[in-house]
Enzyme design. Structure first.
Site, PDB file in Angstrom:
ATOM      1  N   GLY A  11       0.807  -1.215   0.000  1.00  0.00           N
ATOM      2  CA  GLY A  11       0.000   0.000   0.000  1.00  0.00           C
ATOM      3  C   GLY A  11       0.841   1.266   0.000  1.00  0.00           C
ATOM      4  N   ASP A  50      -2.649 -12.948   4.548  1.00  0.00           N
ATOM      5  CA  ASP A  50      -3.940 -12.307   4.800  1.00  0.00           C
ATOM      6  C   ASP A  50      -4.088 -12.159   6.318  1.00  0.00           C
ATOM      7  OD1 ASP A  50      -6.626 -11.768   5.220  1.00  0.00           O
ATOM      8  OD2 ASP A  50      -7.310 -13.074   3.591  1.00  0.00           O
ATOM      9  N   TYR A 140     -14.683   2.892   9.716  1.00  0.00           N
ATOM     10  CA  TYR A 140     -13.219   2.973   9.730  1.00  0.00           C
ATOM     11  C   TYR A 140     -12.742   3.521  11.080  1.00  0.00           C
ATOM     12  CZ  TYR A 140      -8.545   4.570   8.206  1.00  0.00           C
ATOM     13  OH  TYR A 140      -7.200   4.787   8.072  1.00  0.00           O
ATOM     14  N   LYS A 144     -10.479   1.868  14.176  1.00  0.00           N
ATOM     15  CA  LYS A 144      -9.232   2.484  14.651  1.00  0.00           C
ATOM     16  C   LYS A 144      -9.268   2.684  16.169  1.00  0.00           C
ATOM     17  CE  LYS A 144      -6.803   2.648  10.955  1.00  0.00           C
ATOM     18  NZ  LYS A 144      -5.614   1.802  10.862  1.00  0.00           N
TER      19      LYS A 144
HETATM   20  N1  LIG Z   1      -2.578   6.788   3.821  1.00  0.00           N
HETATM   21  C1  LIG Z   1      -3.172   7.565   4.696  1.00  0.00           C
HETATM   22  O1  LIG Z   1      -3.492   8.730   4.388  1.00  0.00           O
HETATM   23  C2  LIG Z   1      -3.452   7.053   6.090  1.00  0.00           C
HETATM   24  C3  LIG Z   1      -3.922   7.942   7.057  1.00  0.00           C
HETATM   25  C4  LIG Z   1      -4.209   7.485   8.323  1.00  0.00           C
HETATM   26  C5  LIG Z   1      -3.972   6.155   8.656  1.00  0.00           C
HETATM   27  N2  LIG Z   1      -3.516   5.302   7.708  1.00  0.00           N
HETATM   28  C6  LIG Z   1      -3.333   3.887   8.099  1.00  0.00           C
HETATM   29  O2  LIG Z   1      -2.069   3.412   7.682  1.00  0.00           O
HETATM   30  C7  LIG Z   1      -2.159   2.005   7.374  1.00  0.00           C
HETATM   31  C8  LIG Z   1      -1.626   1.759   5.968  1.00  0.00           C
HETATM   32  O3  LIG Z   1      -2.366   2.574   5.084  1.00  0.00           O
HETATM   33  P1  LIG Z   1      -2.006   2.786   3.549  1.00  0.00           P
HETATM   34  O4  LIG Z   1      -2.210   4.208   3.257  1.00  0.00           O
HETATM   35  O5  LIG Z   1      -0.713   2.147   3.208  1.00  0.00           O
HETATM   36  O6  LIG Z   1      -3.235   1.985   2.913  1.00  0.00           O
HETATM   37  P2  LIG Z   1      -3.365   1.322   1.481  1.00  0.00           P
HETATM   38  O7  LIG Z   1      -4.822   1.128   1.216  1.00  0.00           O
HETATM   39  O8  LIG Z   1      -2.535   2.025   0.494  1.00  0.00           O
HETATM   40  O9  LIG Z   1      -2.699  -0.098   1.766  1.00  0.00           O
HETATM   41  C9  LIG Z   1      -3.301  -1.060   2.600  1.00  0.00           C
HETATM   42  C10 LIG Z   1      -2.767  -2.413   2.176  1.00  0.00           C
HETATM   43  O10 LIG Z   1      -3.449  -3.392   2.981  1.00  0.00           O
HETATM   44  C11 LIG Z   1      -3.627  -4.539   2.180  1.00  0.00           C
HETATM   45  N3  LIG Z   1      -4.691  -5.380   2.707  1.00  0.00           N
HETATM   46  C12 LIG Z   1      -6.035  -5.236   2.571  1.00  0.00           C
HETATM   47  N4  LIG Z   1      -6.668  -6.285   3.138  1.00  0.00           N
HETATM   48  C13 LIG Z   1      -5.691  -7.097   3.663  1.00  0.00           C
HETATM   49  C14 LIG Z   1      -5.705  -8.333   4.351  1.00  0.00           C
HETATM   50  N5  LIG Z   1      -6.861  -8.978   4.612  1.00  0.00           N
HETATM   51  N6  LIG Z   1      -4.539  -8.852   4.738  1.00  0.00           N
HETATM   52  C15 LIG Z   1      -3.355  -8.237   4.454  1.00  0.00           C
HETATM   53  N7  LIG Z   1      -3.279  -7.072   3.786  1.00  0.00           N
HETATM   54  C16 LIG Z   1      -4.434  -6.510   3.391  1.00  0.00           C
HETATM   55  C17 LIG Z   1      -3.962  -3.972   0.794  1.00  0.00           C
HETATM   56  O11 LIG Z   1      -3.726  -4.935  -0.221  1.00  0.00           O
HETATM   57  C18 LIG Z   1      -3.052  -2.759   0.705  1.00  0.00           C
HETATM   58  O12 LIG Z   1      -1.845  -3.045   0.034  1.00  0.00           O
HETATM   59  C19 LIG Z   1      -3.639   1.628   7.555  1.00  0.00           C
HETATM   60  O13 LIG Z   1      -3.825   1.105   8.845  1.00  0.00           O
HETATM   61  C20 LIG Z   1      -4.343   2.963   7.437  1.00  0.00           C
HETATM   62  O14 LIG Z   1      -5.560   2.955   8.139  1.00  0.00           O
HETATM   63  C21 LIG Z   1      -3.246   5.711   6.437  1.00  0.00           C
END
Ligand SMILES: NC(=O)c1ccc[n+]([C@@H]2O[C@H](COP(=O)([O-])OP(=O)(O)OC[C@H]3O[C@@H](n4cnc5c(N)ncnc54)[C@H](O)[C@@H]3O)[C@@H](O)[C@H]2O)c1
Length: 325
Positions: A11, A50, A140, A144
């Site tokens: 991600g 997963d 969501y 959290k």
């Molecule tokens: N990017 C932001 O702006 C932001 C802001 C606040 C918090 N976060 C948190 O940071 C963390 C990472 O976010 P991100 O931006 O990289 O999100 P993203 O959506 O880019 O990546 C999330 C990844 O999780 C994987 N995923 C989904 N279901 C899964 C499963 N069952 N098992 C394993 N992997 C799985 C997806 O394939 C994806 O690659 C998350 O907890 C998100 O809530 C992100």
């Protein structure tokens, strides 16, 4: 000697975190895992994992002698509101599974990003503090808050050090926007650089806190390395760098692309954005583990445009080479 497992490593955050961890600890110390992999070729071990499958997590931790976990696998805010049951399953159960498996095999630290989505409509919107009330209105946000409570429980009951921070919207050019409410910002940049007009799903005057990805990655590494005794909270630290509205971002981008135009057509994501804070008080993160954002909004806009232009030119060149080999 550490062996770090990253879940959800393909991600937005994982893609930027892998190179930072490899630089610090070496590539043999980092294991990337996700349910799907992008075509970016990271030179680290990759495992399909997963997080809804506890036994699979246990097997990886045991077989690879994992010492620490960055747990990033999740479903983000906009997708979570479309698929709330699945979001609870992945974000809630998935986080419980990671903590349970980590407790069984005595993992040292689990780092988990929380989010500004933990806050709801019952707070003053400006300079929100870590211990202000957390009554989210979105699924969501609920997952959290649950993760934050589980972090306290697993730290105090099993002695794992679960740590994290509440991220605002993260701006980056490496991965395309996926499923977050703040992703409009990255999408607006991409449209401008490609000389396309943009339809924004938020109202022009919606303020949200944000930060640039190098500061987010730096924050993750800093809290990972922090002394346990310096931490007052588990995942409740607020971090951010600046606040802007869609129309403020548009004005800044337009300075580089005078013909760029944006239309506003708010959808269900407007309600999500309106339930979130406008700005955060992140002083406790500065004091406890040295959080120090380097990028201002102007620096971010400039750097995004330079890098997205570079990526566009590289892609154009690849296209030309494929058409005229
Ligand atoms: N990017 C932001 O702006 C932001 C802001 C606040 C918090 N976060 C948190 O940071 C963390 C990472 O976010 P991100 O931006 O990289 O999100 P993203 O959506 O880019 O990546 C999330 C990844 O999780 C994987 N995923 C989904 N279901 C899964 C499963 N069952 N098992 C394993 N992997 C799985 C997806 O394939 C994806 O690659 C998350 O907890 C998100 O809530 C992100």
């Amino acid at each position: 000697m550490v062996t770090i497992l990253i879940t959800g490593s393909s991600g937005q955050i994982g893609s930027d975190l892998i190179p930072a961890l490899v630089r610090k600890y070496g590539k043999s110390s980092v294991i990337a895992s996700d349910i799907t992999f992008s075509d970016r070729d990271y030179d680290v071990e990759k495992i399909r994992l997963d997080v809804t499958k506890k036994e699979d997590i246990e097997t990886v931790i045991k077989e690879k002698s994992v010492t620490d976990i960055f747990h990033l696998g999740a479903i983000l805010s906009a997708s979570a509101e479309k698929h709330p049951y699945e979001a609870f399953f992945v974000n809630g159960n998935g986080t419980l599974n990671v903590m349970e498996a980590a407790a069984k095999y005595s993992v040292n630290r689990i780092i988990i990003p929380s989010s500004i989505a933990v806050f709801g409509n019952d707070i003053a919107k400006e300079r929100v503090k870590p211990m202000d009330s957390t009554h989210p209105t979105t699924m969501y946000g609920i997952t959290k808050v649950l993760s934050e409570l589980l972090a306290q429980y697993y730290t105090s009951t099993y002695g794992i050090s679960v740590r994290g921070m509440r991220f605002p919207g993260i701006i980056s050019y490496e991965t395309p926007p996926m499923a977050g409410t703040t992703d409009y910002a990255v999408d607006m940049f991409i449209h401008a650089v490609n000389h396309e007009n943009y339809k924004c799903y938020l109202k022009p005057d919606t303020p949200l806190p944000m930060m640039y990805f190098p500061d987010a990655i730096d924050a993750l590494v800093k809290i990972f390395e922090a002394e346990e005794r310096s931490l007052r909270y588990r995942m409740e630290y607020n971090v951010s760098a600046f606040t802007f509205t869609p129309s403020e971002l548009y004005s800044l981008i337009k300075e580089y692309y005078p013909d760029f135009s944006v239309e506003y057509e708010p959808d269900y994501r407007q309600n999500i954005a309106e339930s979130w804070p406008h700005s955060l008080d992140y002083f406790d993160a500065v004091k406890d583990w040295g959080y120090s954002p380097r990028f201002s909004l102007n620096d971010t806009v400039k750097d995004m445009i330079v890098n997205l232009e570079r990526i566009r030119k590289e892609n154009d060149m690849k296209k030309t080479l494929t058409q005229n080999p």
